[in-house]
Design a protein around this motif. Structure first.
Motif, mmCIF file in Angstrom:
data_model
loop_
_atom_site.group_PDB
_atom_site.id
_atom_site.type_symbol
_atom_site.label_atom_id
_atom_site.label_comp_id
_atom_site.label_asym_id
_atom_site.label_seq_id
_atom_site.Cartn_x
_atom_site.Cartn_y
_atom_site.Cartn_z
ATOM 1 N N LYS A 7 -2.485 0.722 0.312
ATOM 2 C CA LYS A 7 -2.512 2.166 0.553
ATOM 3 C C LYS A 7 -1.446 2.584 1.572
ATOM 4 O O LYS A 7 -1.419 3.728 2.001
ATOM 5 N N GLY A 8 -0.591 1.654 1.920
ATOM 6 C CA GLY A 8 0.434 1.933 2.915
ATOM 7 C C GLY A 8 1.530 2.857 2.405
ATOM 8 O O GLY A 8 1.779 2.956 1.198
ATOM 9 N N ALA A 9 2.179 3.528 3.320
ATOM 10 C CA ALA A 9 3.280 4.434 2.981
ATOM 11 C C ALA A 9 4.334 4.360 4.067
ATOM 12 O O ALA A 9 4.039 3.990 5.220
ATOM 13 N N ILE A 10 5.558 4.685 3.713
ATOM 14 C CA ILE A 10 6.629 4.841 4.697
ATOM 15 C C ILE A 10 7.192 6.243 4.543
ATOM 16 O O ILE A 10 7.307 6.763 3.429
ATOM 17 N N VAL A 11 7.547 6.847 5.654
ATOM 18 C CA VAL A 11 8.080 8.212 5.649
ATOM 19 C C VAL A 11 9.395 8.236 6.422
ATOM 20 O O VAL A 11 9.613 7.428 7.333
ATOM 21 N N GLY A 51 -6.528 14.033 -8.435
ATOM 22 C CA GLY A 51 -7.403 13.333 -7.503
ATOM 23 C C GLY A 51 -6.963 13.553 -6.077
ATOM 24 O O GLY A 51 -5.892 14.117 -5.807
ATOM 25 N N ASN A 52 -7.797 13.114 -5.160
ATOM 26 C CA ASN A 52 -7.469 13.177 -3.735
ATOM 27 C C ASN A 52 -7.096 11.772 -3.274
ATOM 28 O O ASN A 52 -7.919 10.853 -3.293
ATOM 29 N N TRP A 53 -5.856 11.627 -2.857
ATOM 30 C CA TRP A 53 -5.319 10.320 -2.485
ATOM 31 C C TRP A 53 -5.117 10.272 -0.983
ATOM 32 O O TRP A 53 -4.802 11.285 -0.348
ATOM 33 N N GLU A 54 -5.272 9.089 -0.425
ATOM 34 C CA GLU A 54 -5.028 8.879 1.007
ATOM 35 C C GLU A 54 -4.052 7.732 1.195
ATOM 36 O O GLU A 54 -4.191 6.675 0.566
ATOM 37 N N PHE A 55 -3.066 7.971 2.064
ATOM 38 C CA PHE A 55 -2.057 6.960 2.352
ATOM 39 C C PHE A 55 -1.965 6.772 3.860
ATOM 40 O O PHE A 55 -2.082 7.736 4.634
ATOM 41 N N LEU A 66 14.371 0.158 8.254
ATOM 42 C CA LEU A 66 12.948 0.035 8.583
ATOM 43 C C LEU A 66 12.743 -1.251 9.364
ATOM 44 O O LEU A 66 13.162 -2.326 8.918
ATOM 45 N N PRO A 67 12.129 -1.193 10.560
ATOM 46 C CA PRO A 67 11.866 -2.418 11.325
ATOM 47 C C PRO A 67 11.093 -3.432 10.484
ATOM 48 O O PRO A 67 10.221 -3.048 9.684
ATOM 49 N N GLU A 68 11.385 -4.701 10.660
ATOM 50 C CA GLU A 68 10.764 -5.740 9.841
ATOM 51 C C GLU A 68 9.243 -5.728 9.951
ATOM 52 O O GLU A 68 8.534 -5.946 8.963
ATOM 53 N N ALA A 69 8.728 -5.485 11.152
ATOM 54 C CA ALA A 69 7.267 -5.459 11.328
ATOM 55 C C ALA A 69 6.642 -4.328 10.516
ATOM 56 O O ALA A 69 5.578 -4.502 9.894
ATOM 57 N N GLU A 70 7.306 -3.172 10.483
ATOM 58 C CA GLU A 70 6.782 -2.041 9.729
ATOM 59 C C GLU A 70 6.920 -2.273 8.229
ATOM 60 O O GLU A 70 6.042 -1.894 7.446
ATOM 61 N N ARG A 71 8.032 -2.908 7.830
ATOM 62 C CA ARG A 71 8.207 -3.237 6.417
ATOM 63 C C ARG A 71 7.107 -4.187 5.950
ATOM 64 O O ARG A 71 6.513 -3.996 4.880
ATOM 65 N N ALA A 72 6.825 -5.197 6.756
ATOM 66 C CA ALA A 72 5.794 -6.164 6.403
ATOM 67 C C ALA A 72 4.416 -5.503 6.325
ATOM 68 O O ALA A 72 3.619 -5.786 5.426
ATOM 69 N N ALA A 73 4.147 -4.596 7.272
ATOM 70 C CA ALA A 73 2.862 -3.896 7.272
ATOM 71 C C ALA A 73 2.726 -3.025 6.027
ATOM 72 O O ALA A 73 1.640 -2.944 5.422
ATOM 73 N N PHE A 74 3.808 -2.391 5.622
ATOM 74 C CA PHE A 74 3.781 -1.563 4.412
ATOM 75 C C PHE A 74 3.521 -2.411 3.178
ATOM 76 O O PHE A 74 2.706 -2.054 2.316
ATOM 77 N N LEU A 75 4.196 -3.557 3.079
ATOM 78 C CA LEU A 75 4.053 -4.398 1.893
ATOM 79 C C LEU A 75 2.665 -5.029 1.802
ATOM 80 O O LEU A 75 2.180 -5.319 0.705
ATOM 81 N N ARG A 76 2.015 -5.227 2.948
ATOM 82 C CA ARG A 76 0.675 -5.830 2.943
ATOM 83 C C ARG A 76 -0.410 -4.839 2.536
ATOM 84 O O ARG A 76 -1.417 -5.216 1.947
ATOM 85 N N ASP A 77 -0.222 -3.569 2.868
ATOM 86 C CA ASP A 77 -1.261 -2.561 2.682
ATOM 87 C C ASP A 77 -1.050 -1.819 1.368
ATOM 88 O O ASP A 77 -0.071 -1.097 1.201
#
Length: 385
Positions: free
Chosen positions: A132-136, A161-165, A119-130
């Motif tokens: 509601k973030g998700a990685i696929v 429930g209805n979840w959003e990621f 996973l690119p570092e920028a995407e990893r950081a974005a996931f860890l900050r959010d």
């Protein structure tokens, strides 16, 4: 060179018979290879498991969770270098038929244990900050058209429930056998909501993943972990990641065995067909074999002619079957989608196809060769094919 030309001419003497025999071999080889690839796909998760990763779950059943408080105790076990956790989510994306694996994970600690998820570092950081973030995985993203920033609605089943990621990252696999058909998101996000609506279900996780320093310490560390929680309200069972994955495969072992049996039955059937073809050819040529023997050609030459023709047909059919296997497997894997996250033709499968073809060629030629060698010259010259 002369013998090879004669073998080819003999093989092409009855073109329709030869074509049908080769087509049968193509179908058999292709079917064998595809069925073996399906079996390999079933075991892909276990084969790709790390030998330095342990899985700790509830001893009673995987259905029962473990307390979050176990994490700190696991970190203190000698030989443990990292601890993460994951929870099966089991939600529905748009339609129940759109099945793919979804896990709520511990975030950074979980990703550190699985370096094969690139996973690119920028995407990893974005996931860890959010929260509601998700990685696929790449395969999952390609199948459903997920892109960075997309919002994925999931209807909960285990967690109603209805979840959003929000897609914050798309990971690739370091190895060709790495599963890239999974969705990961933050367990904290799920837990916060569960604590509000059903507090007793909160702070509970499905499994712990434990990284150890040395693979040879797996048994010792596993025993230490389980001893630590013995006689507690939630006793544990710790095993290697491969053993954990094989536990799931064993649930459908009967299907896997049936597929293996069918793949070998296909080979046996085409072996019988090939033997019948060679027997017919040898019976038609008894007069020719008798003539060759009268001219001084020995049993070795006759065996060369028959075995050569049989091997030529077998290898021609196998070659075409192997060549077709790769595009057929790619198409089959695409149709199956995330049901088989890893669907690759293994080198061992190709080797098995070649060995099966050689076996078919040899077995099919044995009886006709013995008949040709033993034929009496006078009887052979009188025979009518």
């Amino acid at each position: 060179m002369y013998a090879l030309r004669l073998i080819i001419k003999n093989a092409l003497r009855h073109k329709l018979r030869t074509v049908l025999t080769v087509l049968g071999l193509v179908v058999a080889t292709l079917s064998f290879g595809l069925l073996q690839t399906v079996v390999d796909a079933w075991y892909a998760g276990a084969e790709g498991a790390s030998n330095t990763t342990l899985v700790t779950r509830n001893k009673t059943s995987l259905v029962f969770p473990l307390p979050l408080s176990y994490q700190a105790k696991l970190r203190g076990v000698d030989g443990v270098t990292g601890v993460g956790y994951a929870n099966w989510f089991g939600g529905v994306y748009q339609d129940p038929k759109n099945f793919f694996a979804q896990f709520a994970i511990s975030g950074q600690s979980y990703l550190d244990i699985y370096p094969d998820y690139l996973l690119p570092e920028a995407e990893r950081a974005a996931f860890l900050r959010d929260r509601k973030g998700a990685i696929v995985g790449r395969k999952l993203a390609q199948q459903y058209g997920f892109k960075l920033g997309d919002v994925i609605p999931i209807k909960g089943t285990i967690y109603p429930g209805n979840w959003e990621f929000v897609v914050r990252g798309i990971y690739d696999g370091r190895q060709t056998g790495t599963n890239t058909a999974t969705m990961f998101f933050h367990w904290d996000y799920i837990n916060e909501s569960i604590l509000k609506v059903a507090p007793r279900r909160g702070n509970q996780i499905g499994v712990y993943v434990v990284r150890i320093a040395r693979a040879e310490d797996a048994a010792t560390v596993s025993a230490t972990i389980d001893a630590q929680f013995r006689n507690s309200l939630a006793e544990t069972l710790t095993e290697t990641e491969k053993a954990f994955q094989l536990g799931f495969v064993s649930m459908s072992e009967a299907i896997v065995v049936a597929i293996r049996v069918v793949s070998f039955v296909v080979i046996l059937i085409i072996m019988a067909v090939m033997a019948n073809t060679m027997a017919m050819s040898a019976r038609e040529r008894l007069g020719e074999y008798a003539t060759l023997k009268a001219l001084g050609f020995g049993p070795g030459f006759l065996a060369l002619m028959i075995f050569g023709e049989s091997m030529l047909l077998a290898l021609a059919g196998a070659g075409l079957g192997i060549a077709l296997l790769y595009p057929v497997a790619a198409g089959f894997g695409a149709k199956m989608g995330t049901m088989f996250p890893v669907f690759e033709v293994a080198p061992l499968t190709v080797l098995q196809q070649v060995l099966a073809a050689l076996g078919i060629g040899v077995v099919a030629a044995i009886a006709p060769t013995l008949r040709a060698i033993r034929v009496n010259i006078v009887d052979g010259l009188r025979s009518i094919g």
